[in-house]
Structure formats: structure tokens, C-alpha cells
Design a protein around this motif. Structure first.
Motif, PDB file in Angstrom:
ATOM      1  N   THR A 106       0.851  -1.186   0.000  1.00 54.84           N
ATOM      2  CA  THR A 106       0.000   0.000   0.000  1.00 54.84           C
ATOM      3  C   THR A 106       0.889   1.238   0.000  1.00 54.84           C
ATOM      4  O   THR A 106       1.727   1.407   0.894  1.00 54.84           O
ATOM      5  CB  THR A 106      -0.914   0.029   1.244  1.00 54.84           C
ATOM      6  OG1 THR A 106      -1.683  -1.177   1.295  1.00 54.84           O
ATOM      7  CG2 THR A 106      -1.850   1.231   1.197  1.00 54.84           C
ATOM      8  N   GLY A 107       0.726   2.082  -1.006  1.00 57.08           N
ATOM      9  CA  GLY A 107       1.513   3.301  -1.073  1.00 57.08           C
ATOM     10  C   GLY A 107       1.001   4.366  -0.127  1.00 57.08           C
ATOM     11  O   GLY A 107      -0.174   4.363   0.268  1.00 57.08           O
ATOM     12  N   TYR A 108       1.879   5.286   0.239  1.00 58.04           N
ATOM     13  CA  TYR A 108       1.477   6.392   1.113  1.00 58.04           C
ATOM     14  C   TYR A 108       2.147   7.690   0.668  1.00 58.04           C
ATOM     15  O   TYR A 108       3.242   7.690   0.113  1.00 58.04           O
ATOM     16  CB  TYR A 108       1.815   6.102   2.576  1.00 58.04           C
ATOM     17  CG  TYR A 108       3.299   6.010   2.892  1.00 58.04           C
ATOM     18  CD1 TYR A 108       4.073   7.151   3.083  1.00 58.04           C
ATOM     19  CD2 TYR A 108       3.930   4.774   3.006  1.00 58.04           C
ATOM     20  CE1 TYR A 108       5.431   7.068   3.379  1.00 58.04           C
ATOM     21  CE2 TYR A 108       5.289   4.672   3.300  1.00 58.04           C
ATOM     22  CZ  TYR A 108       6.032   5.828   3.481  1.00 58.04           C
ATOM     23  OH  TYR A 108       7.383   5.746   3.757  1.00 58.04           O
ATOM     24  N   ASP A 109       1.455   8.788   0.941  1.00 49.49           N
ATOM     25  CA  ASP A 109       2.054  10.116   0.841  1.00 49.49           C
ATOM     26  C   ASP A 109       2.545  10.576   2.206  1.00 49.49           C
ATOM     27  O   ASP A 109       3.542  11.286   2.305  1.00 49.49           O
ATOM     28  CB  ASP A 109       1.032  11.110   0.286  1.00 49.49           C
ATOM     29  CG  ASP A 109       0.543  10.736  -1.104  1.00 49.49           C
ATOM     30  OD1 ASP A 109       1.347  10.814  -2.058  1.00 49.49           O
ATOM     31  OD2 ASP A 109      -0.630  10.340  -1.223  1.00 49.49           O
ATOM     32  N   LYS A 110       1.800  10.157   3.230  1.00 45.66           N
ATOM     33  CA  LYS A 110       2.174  10.469   4.604  1.00 45.66           C
ATOM     34  C   LYS A 110       1.993   9.192   5.420  1.00 45.66           C
ATOM     35  O   LYS A 110       1.033   8.434   5.202  1.00 45.66           O
ATOM     36  CB  LYS A 110       1.304  11.589   5.179  1.00 45.66           C
ATOM     37  CG  LYS A 110       1.374  12.899   4.382  1.00 45.66           C
ATOM     38  CD  LYS A 110       0.439  13.946   4.964  1.00 45.66           C
ATOM     39  CE  LYS A 110       0.356  15.174   4.064  1.00 45.66           C
ATOM     40  NZ  LYS A 110       1.630  15.905   3.977  1.00 45.66           N
ATOM     41  N   LEU A 111       2.904   8.971   6.361  1.00 44.00           N
ATOM     42  CA  LEU A 111       2.903   7.738   7.160  1.00 44.00           C
ATOM     43  C   LEU A 111       2.939   8.081   8.636  1.00 44.00           C
ATOM     44  O   LEU A 111       3.715   8.950   9.061  1.00 44.00           O
ATOM     45  CB  LEU A 111       4.115   6.874   6.791  1.00 44.00           C
ATOM     46  CG  LEU A 111       4.315   5.578   7.597  1.00 44.00           C
ATOM     47  CD1 LEU A 111       3.208   4.583   7.301  1.00 44.00           C
ATOM     48  CD2 LEU A 111       5.686   4.956   7.283  1.00 44.00           C
ATOM     49  N   VAL A 112       2.112   7.392   9.418  1.00 40.01           N
ATOM     50  CA  VAL A 112       2.149   7.501  10.879  1.00 40.01           C
ATOM     51  C   VAL A 112       2.498   6.139  11.448  1.00 40.01           C
ATOM     52  O   VAL A 112       1.830   5.142  11.153  1.00 40.01           O
ATOM     53  CB  VAL A 112       0.797   7.976  11.448  1.00 40.01           C
ATOM     54  CG1 VAL A 112       0.823   7.938  12.971  1.00 40.01           C
ATOM     55  CG2 VAL A 112       0.469   9.376  10.958  1.00 40.01           C
ATOM     56  N   LEU A 269      11.572   5.507  18.723  1.00 36.24           N
ATOM     57  CA  LEU A 269      11.773   6.406  17.591  1.00 36.24           C
ATOM     58  C   LEU A 269      12.036   7.828  18.066  1.00 36.24           C
ATOM     59  O   LEU A 269      11.466   8.288  19.060  1.00 36.24           O
ATOM     60  CB  LEU A 269      10.542   6.388  16.692  1.00 36.24           C
ATOM     61  CG  LEU A 269      10.490   5.262  15.653  1.00 36.24           C
ATOM     62  CD1 LEU A 269       9.049   4.987  15.233  1.00 36.24           C
ATOM     63  CD2 LEU A 269      11.342   5.636  14.447  1.00 36.24           C
ATOM     64  N   LEU A 270      12.892   8.521  17.325  1.00 36.84           N
ATOM     65  CA  LEU A 270      13.219   9.904  17.637  1.00 36.84           C
ATOM     66  C   LEU A 270      12.429  10.825  16.716  1.00 36.84           C
ATOM     67  O   LEU A 270      12.430  10.655  15.492  1.00 36.84           O
ATOM     68  CB  LEU A 270      14.714  10.157  17.467  1.00 36.84           C
ATOM     69  CG  LEU A 270      15.628   9.379  18.423  1.00 36.84           C
ATOM     70  CD1 LEU A 270      17.094   9.625  18.082  1.00 36.84           C
ATOM     71  CD2 LEU A 270      15.348   9.774  19.871  1.00 36.84           C
ATOM     72  N   THR A 271      11.754  11.805  17.301  1.00 35.58           N
ATOM     73  CA  THR A 271      10.938  12.744  16.538  1.00 35.58           C
ATOM     74  C   THR A 271      11.291  14.177  16.926  1.00 35.58           C
ATOM     75  O   THR A 271      11.946  14.418  17.944  1.00 35.58           O
ATOM     76  CB  THR A 271       9.435  12.520  16.799  1.00 35.58           C
ATOM     77  OG1 THR A 271       9.130  12.930  18.133  1.00 35.58           O
ATOM     78  CG2 THR A 271       9.050  11.054  16.603  1.00 35.58           C
ATOM     79  N   ASP A 272      10.813  15.120  16.111  1.00 37.68           N
ATOM     80  CA  ASP A 272      10.910  16.519  16.511  1.00 37.68           C
ATOM     81  C   ASP A 272       9.659  16.894  17.316  1.00 37.68           C
ATOM     82  O   ASP A 272       8.831  16.032  17.625  1.00 37.68           O
ATOM     83  CB  ASP A 272      11.115  17.422  15.292  1.00 37.68           C
ATOM     84  CG  ASP A 272       9.961  17.351  14.285  1.00 37.68           C
ATOM     85  OD1 ASP A 272       8.860  16.897  14.669  1.00 37.68           O
ATOM     86  OD2 ASP A 272      10.161  17.756  13.130  1.00 37.68           O
ATOM     87  N   GLN A 273       9.506  18.167  17.637  1.00 35.90           N
ATOM     88  CA  GLN A 273       8.371  18.555  18.483  1.00 35.90           C
ATOM     89  C   GLN A 273       7.031  18.453  17.765  1.00 35.90           C
ATOM     90  O   GLN A 273       5.980  18.409  18.413  1.00 35.90           O
ATOM     91  CB  GLN A 273       8.582  19.970  19.018  1.00 35.90           C
ATOM     92  CG  GLN A 273       9.650  20.044  20.102  1.00 35.90           C
ATOM     93  CD  GLN A 273       9.546  21.294  20.925  1.00 35.90           C
ATOM     94  OE1 GLN A 273       9.076  22.330  20.472  1.00 35.90           O
ATOM     95  NE2 GLN A 273       9.982  21.219  22.175  1.00 35.90           N
ATOM     96  N   ALA A 274       7.053  18.383  16.452  1.00 37.27           N
ATOM     97  CA  ALA A 274       5.817  18.169  15.691  1.00 37.27           C
ATOM     98  C   ALA A 274       5.497  16.689  15.565  1.00 37.27           C
ATOM     99  O   ALA A 274       4.533  16.334  14.892  1.00 37.27           O
ATOM    100  CB  ALA A 274       5.947  18.801  14.303  1.00 37.27           C
ATOM    101  N   SER A 281      10.380  14.009   6.263  1.00 34.50           N
ATOM    102  CA  SER A 281       9.354  15.049   6.269  1.00 34.50           C
ATOM    103  C   SER A 281       7.932  14.506   6.206  1.00 34.50           C
ATOM    104  O   SER A 281       6.982  15.203   6.595  1.00 34.50           O
ATOM    105  CB  SER A 281       9.579  16.008   5.095  1.00 34.50           C
ATOM    106  OG  SER A 281       9.517  15.307   3.855  1.00 34.50           O
ATOM    107  N   ASP A 282       7.740  13.273   5.733  1.00 38.07           N
ATOM    108  CA  ASP A 282       6.387  12.738   5.564  1.00 38.07           C
ATOM    109  C   ASP A 282       6.111  11.535   6.452  1.00 38.07           C
ATOM    110  O   ASP A 282       5.172  10.773   6.197  1.00 38.07           O
ATOM    111  CB  ASP A 282       6.155  12.357   4.096  1.00 38.07           C
ATOM    112  CG  ASP A 282       6.130  13.564   3.179  1.00 38.07           C
ATOM    113  OD1 ASP A 282       5.552  14.589   3.594  1.00 38.07           O
ATOM    114  OD2 ASP A 282       6.709  13.502   2.080  1.00 38.07           O
TER     115      ASP A 282
END
Length: 459
Positions: A106-112, A269-274, A281-282
Motif C-alpha cells: 500500500t503506497g502512502y504520501d504520509k505515514l504515521v 523512535l526519535l521525533t521533533d516537536q511536531a 518530512s512525511d
């Protein structure tokens, strides 16, 4: 052009992100596909001990939103489907339907990524035997209840004396089991300093639990049918008709690691504040699979709590949906109970403060939940850590009866604001005899800590 959001994990962080993104973008602009390998989505794992103990009638009460409700809101939630690979370069994920093994990309533009945490299950003989249970998912809770109904004996051994361990010990007591609680540390609840853990020790043993500290489990012994029958430590053997593991959890980041995404020291996992995965970026991540900034210690930590997962999911969904939100960090607040004993902490323990280089003073005070003359006033102990010279609050721990636990929230706010203990003494807290003494127990501790900071500076 219509974008596609793919969410891996159908519980707190994942479905909060999906739901918030859907609020901000309609299906014509954003398709949302979510994968969950279990039988349930959007549920409270924290409620499992209370379900087992009989406070909650059944698993349905722990479900915040069913798969059908998510689908009605145009979220394509695919249950019993496990994501087995993330192809970052190709912008796609591979999934396998567990009932029939069918695999698709399954393709994605944005992944969570919201894959949660996995229970610690040490590689001991017999650890996977029938009758040995974790309590991470609703399926785990149901399996444990099935064992409790089927077994003829009434002896339970709980391995681990943290939050889950003590809560499960209480739940099993309420089901009339003889409970042994095995603890590796010198005192239960290593989320408290040892002197506060002693108070929990006294309460747990007072309930009739056999609490064994400094117990190193070496084996789960089984019977002729292969079922668990005893837990063996380096010093003794404890008969068991059921064994419950409450040893803690680790971030479930095998997928992310295989995909080359950045992990911290704890494996989260390491993330930024967002909540965007660093360097991608996605791709966003939230919940028990990430590390977060400890605002007091100033370093990354793994803090697996549903409160954080839901907030992080909201942040992710807002950002995916075109808005802007951040998750600044945590101060380490947690609360639990053993029968009528309430246990709370926020900020740093003594060992943690030393580890990051703080010098500090500590104080302990005994107080009551209400005015001493008012019926129902219950005792509590408050411990407070303050930085030398500056007097900045570093941590608070509270152990007591009714009305004790939620008082930790005052200290949590003070920590978040960077307040000193002297500033805390002037807080305008609510007072009436049914709710508090004239000086709230937290403020009594702050006054004593203020005097300790001044005496330390004068000395």
C-alpha cells in the motif's frame, strides 16, 4: 490531488492521529488507511487490571471507538492486518492479513507509525507455557480471564512489582487468589524512591500479598501437560496455577529499525516537536514506540502512557491535516493505586537527578487529605526534591489514602512552569475542610523544601 495517509497501529496514538486528520481534511482531499493486527482498536489498555478485578464488566467498556465507528467516518481501518515492512524509499508498506496470510503493498504520501510497545518477556525456561500471561492488549486480558475461570487452583504469582504488577496483584486478590508478588528490586514501585517504596511494601503485604523483594526469576516450571505450575527464583520455588508478567515494556520499533529510521538509547523512535520522525518530512510517530523529551532532565526518555499517546496523536493529526501543533515534552507524571492506597510521582527520583548532574535537597512530610478534624481525613506522605541554590522543583512523590494521588498534578504544573519551591508556597489552591487542610500537603512540603534550600545555602 488526493493524498493517502497510512497509519500503522489502531490504538491511542494511531487512531487519534487518523481521527484528527479526518476532522481537518475531508475524504476528497485525504484518504486514510489504518492497519491494526489485533481484534480491537481505540481501547484503554490501562483498564485491563480493573476489568480482571471486576470493576469493569467487559472489554466493550474499555473501547473508546469501534472499527465500525471509524469506518463510518471514512477511515479505512483494516483489522487483523499486520504491517511487515516499511519501504521508505518507495513510499509504501507491506501488510499481511492474519486470517489468510494474503500480502499486499500500500503506497502512502504520509505515514504515521504508532506500533506501541511490547511486554518484556525474558528468555526463561517455561516463559511461553500455557498459564503464563501478559496484560498488554484486550486479547491478553480475555486470555487471562479464561485461564482464571478454567483453572482449579487459587494460587497466582505476579512477576514484577511496578504499576502493572501491583495493580494485577490487587485484581487477583479480589478474585480470591492467594497472590505472590515477585520483585527484583529492594522495594516495590521503582518509579518511587526506595523510602517511598517502603510505604507501598507495607500496604501490599497488609492486604495479604506475599511480597518477595530482590527475587530473581530463573524459570517457570511446568507440569506433565506443559502448563505453568511454579515460578522458580534463585532462592525458592513458588507454586502457581496462573502466572502474570508485569515486568514492563519496550518500544515496538522492529519495523522502524529495519526501515532505517532513527532510534534513541531506549530503542524508541526519535521525533521533533511536531512528532515528525527526524530526517523524514512525511513520516510521523507517536505513542509507546517513541522517545520524548523529559523537560526536567533535559534528555530523551521512553515514557509509555496513554495520556501522552493521545496527545501525540492529536498533534500528528493536526500537522498531517495542514495545521500546526507541537508536543513539547513531559515531566514524568504517573498515578496508580493498590486498593485504597494511592501512589503518585512527577519529575525526577533521587537517582535520576544524580544521573543528570543535579545537586539537590530532599524533604518528607506527613499530612492529611482533609482538615484533621473533618471526618474521613486520611494520611499521606509527600516527598519533594529541590535543586540546591536555585530552589527549582525537581520532583514530587506522594503515597497516601483517598485524596492523595491527584494532588501530584499541582507539582506537575509547577515542574512544567519551572517554578521554585518558594514560589509554590504562594500558590492559591482551593481550601475547605472537606477537601484539604489550611495548608495543602503539597504546599507543606514546598515550605519545608524552601527552608532546606535556605539552610543548605547558609551552610
Amino acid at each position: 490531488m488526493r493524498e493517502r495517509l497510512v497509519v500503522i497501529g489502531g490504538d491511542a496514538a494511531g487512531m487519534s492521529a487518523a481521527s484528527q486528520a479526518r476532522r481537518l481534511k475531508d475524504p476528497d482531499a485525504l484518504e486514510i488507511v489504518a492497519f491494526e493486527r489485533g481484534h480491537h482498536a481505540s481501547y484503554s489498555a490501562c483498564g485491563i487490571p480493573y476489568w480482571v478485578g471486576g470493576d469493569v464488566d467487559g472489554p466493550d467498556q474499555l473501547v473508546a471507538r469501534t472499527p465500525e465507528e471509524h469506518r463510518a467516518r471514512q477511515i479505512d481501518l483494516r483489522m487483523r492486518t499486520e504491517v511487515t515492512e516499511i519501504d521508505v524509499a518507495g513510499g509504501r508498506v507491506r501488510s499481511r492479513r492474519l486470517p489468510d496470510g494474503q500480502e499486499v503493498w500500500t503506497g502512502y504520501d504520509k505515514l504515521v507509525i504508532a506500533t506501541g510497545a511490547r511486554p518484556v518477556r525474558p528468555p526463561l525456561p517455561g516463559i511461553d507455557a500455557p498459564g503464563v500471561h501478559g496484560v498488554q492488549t484486550l486479547d491478553d486480558g480475555q486470555a487471562l480471564l479464561d485461564t482464571l475461570r478454567q483453572t482449579g487452583g487459587r494460587r497466582a504469582v505476579v512477576v514484577g512489582a511496578g504499576y502493572i504488577g501491583v495493580e494485577m496483584a490487587e485484581a487477583l486478590l479480589r478474585r480470591d487468589y492467594q497472590v505472590t508478588l515477585l520483585n527484583r528490586a529492594p522495594e516495590p514501585m521503582t518509579t518511587l524512591d526506595p523510602d517511598m517504596g517502603e510505604l507501598v511494601h507495607e500496604a501490599v503485604t497488609g492486604l495479604g500479598v506475599q511480597l518477595v523483594d530482590e527475587a530473581e526469576v530463573t524459570e517457570i516450571r511446568t507440569d506433565e501437560q506443559g502448563r505453568a505450575r511454579a515460578v522458580v527464583t534463585s532462592d525458592a520455588e513458588y507454586p502457581a496455577d496462573v502466572v502474570v508478567l508485569g515486568i514492563g515494556v519496550r518500544p515496538e520499533t522492529a519495523l522502524a529499525e529495519a526501515a532505517g529510521l532513527p532510534l534513541g538509547d531506549s530503542g524508541g523512535l526519535l521525533t521533533d516537536q511536531a512528532m515528525r520522525v527526524r530526517g523524514h518530512s512525511d513520516i510521523w510517530a507517536g505513542g509507546d514506540c517513541v522517545e520524548v523529551l523529559d523537560l526536567v532532565a533535559g534528555r530523551q526518555r521512553h515514557v509509555p502512557l496513554g495520556t501522552h499517546a493521545n496527545k501525540q496523536g492529536q498533534v500528528i493529526g493536526t500537522n498531517v491535516g495542514g495545521g500546526y501543533a507541537t508536543f513539547p515534552g513531559v515531566v514524568g507524571t504517573a498515578v496508580s493505586k493498590v486498593c485504597d492506597l494511592e501512589i503518585a510521582r512527577t519529575g525526577l527520583l533521587e537517582a535520576q537527578a544524580r544521573e543528570v548532574g543535579f545537586q539537590f535537597v530532599t524533604v518528607r512530610v506527613e499530612s492529611t487529605s482533609r482538615a484533621g478534624y473533618f471526618p474521613g481525613a486520611a494520611s499521606m506522605t509527600v516527598k519533594m526534591l529541590a535543586e540546591r541554590r536555585t530552589g527549582r522543583l525537581l520532583g514530587t512523590q506522594i503515597v497516601g489514602r483517598e485524596g492523595a494521588g491527584k494532588r501530584v498534578d499541582v507539582a506537575a504544573v509547577a515542574l512544567t512552569a519551572g517554578m521554585t519551591v518558594e514560589q509554590m508556597t504562594a500558590l492559591d489552591l482551593g481550601y475547605a475542610p472537606p477537601f484539604s487542610p489550611v495548608w495543602d500537603p503539597v504546599l507543606v512540603a514546598a515550605r519545608k523544601a524552601t527552608r532546606a534550600v535556605r539552610a543548605d545555602a547558609a551552610g
